[in-house]
Design a protein around this motif. Structure first.
Motif, PDB file in Angstrom:
ATOM      1  N   ARG A 184       0.848  -0.982  -0.070  1.00  0.00           N
ATOM      2  CA  ARG A 184      -0.005  -0.001   0.010  1.00  0.00           C
ATOM      3  C   ARG A 184       0.984   1.411  -0.104  1.00  0.00           C
ATOM      4  N   VAL A 187       2.119   1.868  -3.354  1.00  0.00           N
ATOM      5  CA  VAL A 187       0.962   2.787  -4.194  1.00  0.00           C
ATOM      6  C   VAL A 187       0.890   4.270  -3.828  1.00  0.00           C
ATOM      7  N   CYS A 190       3.732   5.966  -5.760  1.00  0.00           N
ATOM      8  CA  CYS A 190       3.224   6.262  -7.170  1.00  0.00           C
ATOM      9  C   CYS A 190       2.602   7.564  -7.222  1.00  0.00           C
ATOM     10  N   TRP A 191       1.479   7.622  -6.340  1.00  0.00           N
ATOM     11  CA  TRP A 191       0.354   8.856  -6.562  1.00  0.00           C
ATOM     12  C   TRP A 191       1.014  10.098  -6.197  1.00  0.00           C
ATOM     13  N   ASN A 231       3.858   0.395 -11.470  1.00  0.00           N
ATOM     14  CA  ASN A 231       2.467   0.153 -11.051  1.00  0.00           C
ATOM     15  C   ASN A 231       2.415  -1.222 -10.853  1.00  0.00           C
ATOM     16  N   THR A 233       0.958  -3.078  -8.627  1.00  0.00           N
ATOM     17  CA  THR A 233      -0.274  -3.641  -8.096  1.00  0.00           C
ATOM     18  C   THR A 233      -1.132  -3.381  -9.040  1.00  0.00           C
ATOM     19  N   ASP A 235      -2.814  -1.269 -10.475  1.00  0.00           N
ATOM     20  CA  ASP A 235      -3.999  -0.112  -9.829  1.00  0.00           C
ATOM     21  C   ASP A 235      -4.387   0.363 -11.152  1.00  0.00           C
ATOM     22  N   SER A 284      -6.795   5.723  -5.641  1.00  0.00           N
ATOM     23  CA  SER A 284      -6.684   4.413  -5.295  1.00  0.00           C
ATOM     24  C   SER A 284      -7.336   4.074  -4.009  1.00  0.00           C
TER      25      SER A 284
END
Length: 288
Positions: A184, A187, A190-191, A231, A233, A235, A284
């Motif tokens: 998590r 992620v 990345c955002w 990415n 995961t 997403d 996400s």
């Protein structure tokens, strides 16, 4: 995504960079300063052993290698490991080989000058010069290195120790829970990267008198080059926003020359920021 799928798509990469510090704590001078000022535990006097500029080229290569490492990897724990997507492994290996070659060349150039630099230090430091502060050339070479290491992502299913089943199940569960938390966090990273480049574009383009460098767009393009691989995961919202960010990749000079295009690009960036959420939460996480 299951942990096993993550193991198929990524690995752990660790970057180790060592450099000679070029500093030496002079206990004698530190004590003299405290005596002269009737002070106690007032500070430390650190000598700069050779001209700082002589090490700048080495430091620049090390800094570039570290920046690249962070660019193509994601955070994973707190012990220096980073998550490297398998899709980027070959590029990573080749780029790091290039950095290692450049680093070695700069170190060799420094070692060639090193004896003269020590002589210069004898003159520059005066009575502060201490010959034993300076390693032999052969030892000095060992003070510099760029090394990479790789390891698989841990999985609770791989934990096999001869313990009571209850304890084994508990440890497996803890490993998998930790992996889920780290996943998590990757992620979110990345955002955060996406939000940063889009935010910068909006900030610089939203006012007509704001000047900006070409790197404003180049940084966004560099991120999008690796974002699909990062990415890990899968997403879907991250994949969707990636396509929208590409609409912002307008040649910098066109943005300078065309006020309407600049304003339109700033508007698109603002809309993307609103979609990603100004509260700090990514799409996400909001839609999870």
């Amino acid at each position: 995504m299951t942990t096993s799928t993550l193991q198929d798509r990524a690995m752990l990469a660790t970057l180790h960079i060592s450099q000679w510090t070029n500093r030496k704590h002079d206990k004698t001078v530190s004590a003299e300063v405290e005596r002269n000022h009737q002070a106690t535990d007032a500070g430390r006097y650190n000598k700069q052993l050779v001209d700082r500029a002589s090490l700048e080229a080495i430091a620049k290569v090390a800094s570039a290698a570290r920046a690249y490492h962070y660019k193509v990897t994601l955070p994973w724990g707190d012990n220096g490991d980073r998550l490297l997507p398998g899709a980027l492994f070959m590029d990573y290996r080749n780029e790091m080989a290039t950095f290692k070659g450049r680093f070695s060349s700069e170190v060799s150039a420094f070692l060639t000058r090193y004896p003269m630099l020590v002589q210069d230090a004898y003159k520059r430091l005066g009575s502060l010069y201490v010959a034993t502060d300076y390693p032999h050339v052969g030892e000095m070479r060992s003070r510099f290195a760029i090394e990479t290491s790789f390891a698989p992502v841990a999985s609770g299913n791989d934990f096999r120790v001869n313990l009571n089943d209850e304890y084994v199940d508990q440890i497996k569960r803890e490993i998998n829970e930790r992996n889920a938390a780290l996943q998590r966090a990757s992620v979110v990273d990345c955002w955060t990267r996406v939000r940063t480049v889009v935010g910068n574009i909006h900030e610089r383009l939203s006012k007509a008198d704001n000047k900006f460098k070409d790197t404003l767009i180049e940084n966004a393009r560099d991120l999008l080059d690796v974002l699909p691989a990062l990415n890990v995961t899968g997403d879907p919202e991250l994949a969707k926003i990636e396509k929208d960010v590409r609409d912002l990749l307008v040649p910098p000079q066109r943005l300078r020359d065309d006020a309407t295009l600049r304003s339109e690009t700033a508007r698109k960036a603002e809309e993307l920021l609103a979609r990603m959420g100004m509260s700090g939460q990514s799409l996400s996480l909001e839609t999870a």
